[in-house]
Design an enzyme around this catalytic site. Structure first.
Site, short mmCIF file in Angstrom:
data_model
loop_
_atom_site.label_atom_id
_atom_site.label_comp_id
_atom_site.label_asym_id
_atom_site.label_seq_id
_atom_site.Cartn_x
_atom_site.Cartn_y
_atom_site.Cartn_z
N LYS A 1 0.82 -1.22 0.00
CA LYS A 1 0.00 0.00 0.00
C LYS A 1 0.85 1.27 0.00
CE LYS A 1 -4.32 -1.93 1.38
NZ LYS A 1 -4.04 -3.36 1.56
C1 LIG Z 1 -4.65 -4.42 0.88
C2 LIG Z 1 -3.91 -5.70 0.74
C3 LIG Z 1 -4.28 -6.68 -0.20
C4 LIG Z 1 -5.50 -6.54 -1.08
O1 LIG Z 1 -5.40 -5.54 -2.07
P1 LIG Z 1 -6.70 -4.98 -2.80
O2 LIG Z 1 -6.23 -3.84 -3.61
O3 LIG Z 1 -7.62 -4.54 -1.67
O4 LIG Z 1 -7.30 -6.08 -3.59
C5 LIG Z 1 -3.49 -7.81 -0.31
N1 LIG Z 1 -2.41 -8.01 0.48
C6 LIG Z 1 -2.03 -7.10 1.40
C7 LIG Z 1 -0.86 -7.39 2.25
C8 LIG Z 1 -2.76 -5.91 1.57
O5 LIG Z 1 -2.37 -5.01 2.49
#
Ligand SMILES: *Cc1c(COP(=O)(O)O)cnc(C)c1O
Length: 462
Positions: A112
């Site tokens: 993120k």
């Molecule tokens: C947020 C997240 C996801 C999922 O991503 P999306 O964009 O919501 O599909 C997968 N793995 C981790 C570690 C995350 O923080």
């Protein structure tokens, strides 16, 4: 470039307004009016670029001249200078057809950061340009909160308040959020679940007087800037393989929750990147995997898993895909979403379902299978997967044809989810930045789950 809503009731707006609007005012999601097409010649040129240079080229297509190029370049450079790896998102080779795209080299060790480092700088830039304050309010099940706080801590013109469910996030996630001692950061630990946190946020945003008076902004993954930032590493990963002599199509396997990350891959493909399959990996919360196999989008019972950032029943970015599936027709999307509101399900049949199955392959990974995959990769390749990435790896192994080149997106560093990894008696050494967190004081207020209490806390914070 202008942005429009998937439900067609917002007159086209520019990039900055789209970022500030977050959720479209008509309840839909914002999408670019046209998807820019990248020629083969441009792709060739892009292959030589560093990550920040590539990000600048891609963002330029979507920002037009709303932000002068020199300013945009500074925003991008600042955002990716905080990454620990020179390549920002390096690709690791496991064997001739298996690769891992490591997206976790940012400040909070989760993917993120790739989007939120940029969004934080962008908000700060917009705040300075428009001479206005920005108050960010968000709920997190762990990763988003830490990443959003890192994106804006100490920045002028911005305050951020993040709600997380008290003692229901991993220890490292909790420490990453609460050991931050900047005056513009407020952590509230809510006695309740993540759903309680989300409900409070939704109620506060629905309180229009409150929202306008306090300039509330969202950071959740429906923000179009987050999607755009995530398209970059699909291109960059492809180019890294091309440089190693690989040609032709590549599949990507994406650990999926809110459908943001995989939608970014879908967008990269629509822009002209030679993507073969987009493998949609879910954990036991498998609404999206069921959608791809049966055409039925219907939330099931919530399951707690080892990959909590994918414990999601209603995927907030899914509407964007419906928009393209139905030929960019806002009326159909509006109907489908109304149907979803009324019946809690959407059913896709015939040619549309065939299209879904051409766009995605999907697989839902069970809890044991997730841990098995961690053990297997550790033994076979000496590579430690976090439980989210393990879902991506398991899905890729299940669905990739013999010899087909597949890149698994690694969305978190294993140190963030040591609780799951220890279940397989694997011990890991924490990176120094994470180890240090355990010695730091925490700044957090535990609160009950009433809107009134949260509102009062916010008013005194702002
Ligand atoms: C947020 C997240 C996801 C999922 O991503 P999306 O964009 O919501 O599909 C997968 N793995 C981790 C570690 C995350 O923080």
């Amino acid at each position: 470039m202008k942005y429009i809503s998937t439900r067609g009731q917002v007159s086209p707006i520019g990039f900055i307004d789209a970022i500030l609007m977050g959720l479209a005012d008509d309840g839909g999601l914002l999408v670019p009016q046209h998807i820019p097409q990248v020629s083969e010649a441009t792709l060739q040129k892009w292959q030589e670029l560093s990550y920040p240079e590539l990000a600048l080229e891609i963002f330029s297509l979507y920002v037009n001249d709303e932000i002068p190029r020199a300013d945009l370049k500074k925003l991008v450079d600042d955002s990716y200078a905080t990454f620990r790896d020179e390549a920002v998102t390096p690709v690791r080779k496991l064997d001739d057809s298996r690769y891992i795209l490591e997206l976790f080299h940012g400040p909070t060790f989760a993917f993120k950061d790739v989007a939120l480092q940029f969004l934080g700088n962008l908000y700060s830039y917009v705040s300075a340009k428009t001479n206005s304050v920005i108050h960010i309010l968000g709920a997190t099940s762990g990763d988003t909160g830490a990443s959003a706080i890192e994106g804006v801590r100490g920045k002028e013109g911005i305050r951020i308040c993040i709600l997380h469910p008290h003692q229901k996030v991993s220890k490292v996630q909790e420490l990453q959020m609460t050991t931050i001692n900047d005056a513009n950061v407020l952590n509230l630990a809510v006695e309740g679940t993540f759903d309680d946190c989300q409900r409070i946020i939704k109620d506060l945003f629905a309180d229009v007087d409150f929202k306008v008076k306090y300039h509330l902004r969202a950071i959740n993954s429906i923000n179009i800037a987050r999607i755009l930032a995530q398209t970059v590493y699909y291109f960059y990963a492809y180019f890294q393989l091309a440089k190693q002599g690989h040609s032709g199509k590549v599949s990507f396997s994406v650990p999926t929750g809110n459908f943001g990350d995989i939608f970014a891959g879908y967008l990269a493909k629509k822009m002209g990147l030679s993507v073969d399959k987009l493998v949609l990996a879910t954990n036991e919360n498998n609404i999206l995997a069921r959608f791809v196999s049966e055409g039925v989008y219907e939330p099931g019972a919530f399951r707690g898993t080892h990959s909590p950032s994918m414990d999601i029943q209603v995927a907030s970015n899914f509407e964007r895909y419906l928009f393209y599936l139905y030929g960019e027709d806002p009326q159909t999307v509006t109907q489908l979403m109304a149907q979803f509101k009324a019946d809690s399900r959407i059913v896709v049949t015939g040619d549309a379902l065939k299209q879904v199955q051409a766009d995605f392959a999907a697989y839902s990974v069970g809890n044991e299978e997730c841990l098995d995959t961690i053990s297997e990769y550790y033994q076979k390749y000496g590579y430690l997967l976090d439980p989210h990435t393990a879902c991506g790896a398991a899905a890729s192994d299940k669905l990739a044809a013999e010899g087909e080149t597949a890149i698994v997106l690694s969305t978190a560093h294993p140190a963030k989810f040591d609780e799951a990894i220890r279940l397989r008696s694997i011990s890991q050494t924490y990176p120094e930045q994470i180890q240090q967190l355990f010695d730091k004081p925490q700044f957090v207020t535990v609160v009950g789950g009433t809107n009134e209490e949260i509102k009062n806390r916010l008013v005194s914070f702002f």
